[in-house]
Design an enzyme around this catalytic site. Sequence first.
Site, short mmCIF file in Angstrom:
data_model
loop_
_atom_site.label_atom_id
_atom_site.label_comp_id
_atom_site.label_asym_id
_atom_site.label_seq_id
_atom_site.Cartn_x
_atom_site.Cartn_y
_atom_site.Cartn_z
N GLU A 101 0.80 -1.23 0.00
CA GLU A 101 0.00 0.00 0.00
C GLU A 101 0.84 1.29 0.00
OE1 GLU A 101 -3.32 0.32 -0.24
OE2 GLU A 101 -3.55 -1.84 -0.41
N SER A 370 -58.49 -17.91 0.11
CA SER A 370 -59.46 -18.59 0.98
C SER A 370 -58.96 -18.78 2.41
CB SER A 370 -59.84 -19.94 0.37
OG SER A 370 -60.57 -19.75 -0.82
#
Length: 635
Positions: A101, A370
């Site tokens: 990095e 139903s």
Amino acid sequence: MVPEDVKARLAPAWIAARAFVIRRRLLFGVGLGALLALVAPLVWLGSSLPISRALEPLPSRAIILLDNRGQPFARRGAYKEPPVVITALPKHVPAAFLAIEDRRFYHHLGIDLVGVTRAFVVNAKAHRTVQGGSTITQQLAKNAFLAPERSLRRKGQEAMIALWLELRLSKDEILSRYLSSIYFGDGVYGLGAAARHYFGKPPEQLTIGEAAILAGIVKAPVDLDPVDHPEAARRRARLVLDAMVETKAITPEQGREAGQVKVPVARAALPVGGYFADWISPQVKSAFDGAAYGEVKVPTTLDSRLQRLAERAVARGMASSGPGRLGARAGQVALVAMRPDGQVVAMVGGRNYRQSPFNRAVQAKRQPGSAFKLFVYLAALRDGAGPDSLVVGAPVTIGGWTPSNYEGGGGRDLTLRDAFAQSNNVIAARVYQTAGGPAVVKAARDLGITSPLREDDATLALGTAETSLLELTAAYTAVASGKTPVEPYGRPRVAAPTTVALDPGQRAALLDMLGAVVQEGTGRAARLSQRAYGKTGTTQDYRDAVFVGFTGDLVVGVWVGNDDHSPMSRVVGGDIPARIWRDVMTSGLKAGLIARDSPPVPRVSRGEAGGDEAAVEAEPRPHRVPKWLRRIFGL
């Protein structure tokens, strides 16, 4: 008077002096303008810098959800451990991050001009972005203090905060803050949490290979996740190890040996996700109070064993119907399982959580079909009817609406029990008309339905009002428990809510009719080796299919349909939903997770079902025409 010859001699000097003054003024103006041009942007950027919190800690908590046996099953929220101490880490751990990095971290003042120039040259040659020039200090400034936007203003603020951090903190403090806050995927922030999450150890015990894997994740936490993408993580770790060799952080021999490290095949910590976890998480926010770091363990009502059974049953039920019947025609499913007191023990909100975290068991509002007739028939029972009461099956028109039966059948006079078992729409409409819309809505409200219901809409008799599966299942749970309302809950309760007992006679009549649905009606696919109760539901054009029922001490609701409300291929509630329900119940009974037969409820005799215990006695009762029937026939 100055002689002319003197004037002539002095003229050049005067002109020169005058020119000198003008040049000085011009230079001063240009210098002042340049200074303002330099300072003004800095003042503008500095005025909006969030440096007031630059030295504050970055706290975070995660909650670990425990099932009803105290075993962890999910983690929610960002997981973070206390900041790492650089001097306590093995040298190869920070070296791995520095090598990949920011190799010049200890040699720049927050902005690495050498690195920026190198990245510019490399990217120009490649005609694309290959390298970045941001330092670790800049990354800390960006991640901790700035919004994730791409603009020159943000880049300027990033550089200013980086310089400010370099003046306020030591290099080790900056590196510690960076390692303690960067994202490692899967909801994990910071090196301490990542080491425990992926390798089950503190960062002080990380090997060279493990440190390389973690350092490699930072570039793309999702795509380089070592569990989900092991090959990509291994290749990236190899680049980190090569960089560590180049920077002389490790020897070539150490690099080759570390390259053999195994990537984790499972996470030491728990995965984020799950429909139940999503549902319960907002209810446990109070668990975040207290310390800033670590995890909070929260007990829940989930039964992980039943959850696994439910997930397997759903997978089998949705797959076994075959591409001709199912395929894309029935794309989604939901399931809720709860105990008689309302504790939710299993929840499935869709076929695949990773593909679609939308919870159809809780968030979706669909027509129950139903299955809503439970409330219509309860209203009739309250009006004096009984399961053996005979109802005319001739066509009926209510306010211009003429209902028809499934596939056009019917027309016979039926008892309430038979009409309920066969899910006869015409008789349900007659029952609704006689009992009245307000009475039906009240019955639904009494059993816990809170969704909007229209008293003046006769189609309500066939379940056209939308509810959630969780809400509908809780209403059936009220019948199973004999108490109402039943409030679904996912965390252990300190005190039980106030409930009202259902009328014993009316409950017995409902159980009689619900049992008939499974034994001889539309829910025959749900038959078990012990008494079972339930109701099917199918909406117009097969857009929704539902089965809700119970046996022993477990109530389960199942819904199948499509998110876009498109029709299915003739899928009804007594088909896939009933089979999934039966699979869950059969597996649960076999595993001892569901109570065996409770004492049978006596079959309700002809006559009224409400009033008192005498309504469920087995002895014959004198025949009398109930007021409910008298109203139908005009007697």
